[in-house]
Design an enzyme around this catalytic site. Sequence first.
Site, PDB file in Angstrom:
ATOM      1  N   ASP A 104      23.272  21.025 -12.547  1.00  0.00           N
ATOM      2  CA  ASP A 104      22.930  21.314 -11.158  1.00  0.00           C
ATOM      3  C   ASP A 104      22.925  20.080 -10.263  1.00  0.00           C
ATOM      4  O   ASP A 104      22.737  18.950 -10.706  1.00  0.00           O
ATOM      5  CB  ASP A 104      21.579  22.020 -11.076  1.00  0.00           C
ATOM      6  CG  ASP A 104      20.461  21.285 -11.823  1.00  0.00           C
ATOM      7  OD1 ASP A 104      20.755  20.583 -12.802  1.00  0.00           O
ATOM      8  OD2 ASP A 104      19.292  21.426 -11.422  1.00  0.00           O
ATOM      9  N   GLU A 170      18.175  21.873 -14.201  1.00  0.00           N
ATOM     10  CA  GLU A 170      17.311  20.803 -14.705  1.00  0.00           C
ATOM     11  C   GLU A 170      16.387  20.296 -13.602  1.00  0.00           C
ATOM     12  O   GLU A 170      15.252  19.895 -13.866  1.00  0.00           O
ATOM     13  CB  GLU A 170      18.151  19.652 -15.258  1.00  0.00           C
ATOM     14  CG  GLU A 170      17.343  18.580 -15.992  1.00  0.00           C
ATOM     15  CD  GLU A 170      16.651  17.581 -15.088  1.00  0.00           C
ATOM     16  OE1 GLU A 170      15.557  17.095 -15.437  1.00  0.00           O
ATOM     17  OE2 GLU A 170      17.202  17.279 -14.001  1.00  0.00           O
TER      18      GLU A 170
END
Length: 446
Positions: A104, A170
């Site tokens: 991400d 994350e």
Amino acid sequence: MLYRLVYTLVLLASFHGMALAQTATNPFIESKAKAILPSVIEWRRHIHQNPELSNRETKTMEYVAAHLRKLGLEVQTNVAKTGVVALLKGDKPGPVVALRADMDALPVEERVDIPFKSTVKAEYLGGTVPVMHACGHDSHVAILMGTAEVLASMKKDLKGTVKFIFQPAEEGPPGDEEGGAPLMVKEGVMDNPRVDAIFGLHINSTTESGTIKYKPGPFMASSDWFTIRIKGKQAHGSAPWGSIDPIVVGTQIINGLQTIVSRQSNIIKGPVVITVGKFHSGVRNNIIPEEAILEGTIRTLDGNMQKDVHQRIKNTAQRIAEASGAVAEVTIDTKTLVTSNDSTLTSLMAPSFAKAAGVANVSTQPWTTGAEDFSFFGEKAPALFFNLGGMPKGMDPAKAPGHHTPEFAIDDSQLDVGVKAFCYLVVDYASQHAKMKPAAASKKAF
């Protein structure tokens, strides 16, 4: 106390020196990693130019899955919403090793003038925000894609099974959504087949490219987010004696929290950070409000200290508020655990780092108060997490752009060191895993 510190440093240096012995490289891994570097750079830059926020990494998921399917791997998508898990089964018996990369990006506007600069915008918590890979997860994905290709080409000589984990979110799922490593663990990513050991890396913008840094034991801090809601009594600003001022109580609580760090925590055991990042109260300059809200983060490097600090924050806030006639409600949300490297695993695998980067380019480092949800994988199997340098050679680390900033940038010319590190960890662990302590192996299941 000085003696103890020196003794600890000597032990750490000795551990590091002994661990880097026996560093003969594998010619096949070396040549394949070098040959695939241009592709790794191309993948990284494509992902950088097309970033996606946490739990929204759909195009990244498809991009990764397409590559893994071309390699003939067993591929599963939509794991923990937008994650990818792939299996490579070697032709020889052996352990199950997991490798993890996070995917991400962040709601940050890029200010770096590069050909593959991100201009992407996306919806985030009801608003439109710029999106940027301001933490290097694009490089993590590309490195693991390259690792999968190298290891797939070694299938006939590979011992055991490799599980490639491409993890979403994350940085934390948006709002009240589930996501990240906790959801992957919840959905069974560490099982079927059960993982014997897991490895992960993080690019570092202030460490010279081509280098690797690691640490046995606690490596990265736990991360907790707290909210303290203070309920007082509203009054006119000209008559404060008729109020229970939540703003004054809030400032006293902020000061009180810092005594947990300076006077109550045994910082010889591990550092503690308590930061109040938000203080919201009031709507008008001549009204003492009824309520104030403090929000912040807690960082610890020891699980027991983490629990202890939680209780001390609650006690401090509630008792300071009570002394003024106010009420303080404290909520604490654990985002990550302490990222701790299994000491036996780290000792066994340190030579793999030296093979990948060269002995002179590998070193131990102190722990950091940054946090990683990789820690949740370490609750299920022995884990090892390390840093890979991404700073251009010769740059002053003090002038290198930090993570999560608009100026964040890395030198991607030596990402093959990350590929080699992952490959050597897989191959070397297959011959070393029998030496793992039973106590460490028992962490594979709750």
